[in-house]
Scaffold this active site. Structure first.
Site, PDB file in Angstrom:
ATOM      1  N   ARG A  59      37.606  10.861   4.347  1.00 29.83           N
ATOM      2  CA  ARG A  59      36.472   9.928   4.457  1.00 29.83           C
ATOM      3  C   ARG A  59      35.132  10.633   4.381  1.00 29.83           C
ATOM      4  O   ARG A  59      34.144  10.055   3.937  1.00 29.83           O
ATOM      5  CB  ARG A  59      36.592   9.110   5.752  1.00 29.83           C
ATOM      6  CG  ARG A  59      37.535   7.938   5.595  1.00 29.83           C
ATOM      7  CD  ARG A  59      37.956   7.403   6.917  1.00 29.83           C
ATOM      8  NE  ARG A  59      38.849   8.339   7.574  1.00 29.83           N
ATOM      9  CZ  ARG A  59      39.225   8.269   8.834  1.00 29.83           C
ATOM     10  NH1 ARG A  59      38.765   7.330   9.602  1.00 29.83           N
ATOM     11  NH2 ARG A  59      40.074   9.137   9.339  1.00 29.83           N
ATOM     12  N   GLU A  96      45.236  17.073  19.395  1.00 29.51           N
ATOM     13  CA  GLU A  96      45.683  16.688  20.735  1.00 29.51           C
ATOM     14  C   GLU A  96      47.102  17.192  21.034  1.00 29.51           C
ATOM     15  O   GLU A  96      47.354  17.797  22.060  1.00 29.51           O
ATOM     16  CB  GLU A  96      45.600  15.174  20.855  1.00 29.51           C
ATOM     17  CG  GLU A  96      45.346  14.706  22.263  1.00 29.51           C
ATOM     18  CD  GLU A  96      45.190  13.199  22.313  1.00 29.51           C
ATOM     19  OE1 GLU A  96      44.862  12.598  21.272  1.00 29.51           O
ATOM     20  OE2 GLU A  96      45.425  12.636  23.392  1.00 29.51           O
TER      21      GLU A  96
HETATM   22  P1  AMP Z   1      37.572  15.285  15.526  1.00 31.98           P
HETATM   23  O1  AMP Z   1      38.069  16.569  14.948  1.00 31.98           O
HETATM   24  O2  AMP Z   1      38.176  14.977  16.857  1.00 31.98           O
HETATM   25  O3  AMP Z   1      36.049  15.263  15.595  1.00 31.98           O
HETATM   26  O4  AMP Z   1      38.010  14.086  14.582  1.00 31.98           O
HETATM   27  C1  AMP Z   1      38.680  14.285  13.368  1.00 31.98           C
HETATM   28  C2  AMP Z   1      38.614  13.085  12.454  1.00 31.98           C
HETATM   29  O5  AMP Z   1      39.332  11.998  13.047  1.00 31.98           O
HETATM   30  C3  AMP Z   1      37.221  12.562  12.158  1.00 31.98           C
HETATM   31  O6  AMP Z   1      36.848  13.064  10.907  1.00 31.98           O
HETATM   32  C4  AMP Z   1      37.371  11.083  12.089  1.00 31.98           C
HETATM   33  O7  AMP Z   1      37.417  10.648  10.745  1.00 31.98           O
HETATM   34  C5  AMP Z   1      38.715  10.778  12.754  1.00 31.98           C
HETATM   35  N1  AMP Z   1      38.562  10.041  14.011  1.00 31.98           N
HETATM   36  C6  AMP Z   1      38.752  10.527  15.263  1.00 31.98           C
HETATM   37  N2  AMP Z   1      38.575   9.576  16.196  1.00 31.98           N
HETATM   38  C7  AMP Z   1      38.236   8.448  15.525  1.00 31.98           C
HETATM   39  C8  AMP Z   1      37.898   7.102  15.919  1.00 31.98           C
HETATM   40  N3  AMP Z   1      37.868   6.715  17.212  1.00 31.98           N
HETATM   41  N4  AMP Z   1      37.587   6.211  14.942  1.00 31.98           N
HETATM   42  C9  AMP Z   1      37.614   6.581  13.640  1.00 31.98           C
HETATM   43  N5  AMP Z   1      37.935   7.816  13.200  1.00 31.98           N
HETATM   44  C10 AMP Z   1      38.236   8.741  14.128  1.00 31.98           C
END
Ligand code: AMP
Length: 174
Positions: A59, A96
């Site tokens: 995305r 996670e």
């Molecule tokens: P992070 O590495 O935790 O910052 O998140 C990795 C990817 O997961 C991000 O690029 C988001 O596209 C997706 N993501 C994580 N949490 C959400 C959420 N609550 N809603 C939409 N996309 C999410």
């Protein structure tokens, strides 16, 4: 002035129970909202001497590609392991419950240049942190990080420190 919140679909319990998913396909489906995001990015980074934009699969590509085209700079895709055919730099990072690995083509990282690192949404910041390491290992600078949506209650600023992080809209604990 456009209210970006109106264009973000909120989907409870996706992809699993307890997660509120902020869906950006509803931004893409609105030329007005999509244009607003790209023009905002261009405005924010206008005088920041950005030489290239990097983005995370999949995305993140959507916004970064339009931005790169709009401001006429190179686009550097960061992909999941095994997707890029050339010589890559790789970085493992913790999710996670599992580990993930991302890659970038070494030849696509402009050495000594200033790269804006982007994604659609910043949650924990773990993916962007790994991506930043890749670009720095490749010899570039990462002066700024951008996300269309931010979830600051997940503390991404701490892990991404000292790089400044800019978002267009933030959501707090559900
Ligand atoms: P992070 O590495 O935790 O910052 O998140 C990795 C990817 O997961 C991000 O690029 C988001 O596209 C997706 N993501 C994580 N949490 C959400 C959420 N609550 N809603 C939409 N996309 C999410």
């Amino acid at each position: 002035m456009l209210n970006l919140d109106d264009y973000i679909r909120k989907v409870p319990d996706f992809p699993k129970k307890g997660i509120l998913f902020y869906d950006i396909t509803s931004i893409l489906a609105s030329p007005i909202a999509f244009k607003y995001c790209i023009e905002k990015m261009a405005e924010i980074y206008k005088d920041k001497n950005i030489d290239a934009v990097a983005a995370i699969e999949a995305r993140g590509f959507l916004f970064a590609a339009a931005f790169a085209f709009h401001v006429d700079i190179p686009l550097i895709p960061i992909r999941k392991k095994g997707k890029l055919p050339g010589v890559c730099l790789s970085k493992k990072y913790d999710l996670e419950y599992a580990q993930a690995e991302i890659e970038v083509h070494l030849a696509d990282v402009p050495k000594g240049k200033r790269i804006l690192l982007t994604d659609d949404l910043i949650a924990t910041g773990g993916t962007l942190n790994a991506a930043r390491s890749l670009l720095i290992e490749g010899g570039a600078e990462v002066p700024d990080i951008f996300g269309v949506v931010g979830l600051p209650f997940l503390n991404y600023k701490k892990i991404l420190d000292p790089t400044p992080v800019t978002t267009l809209i933030d959501y707090n604990a559900e």
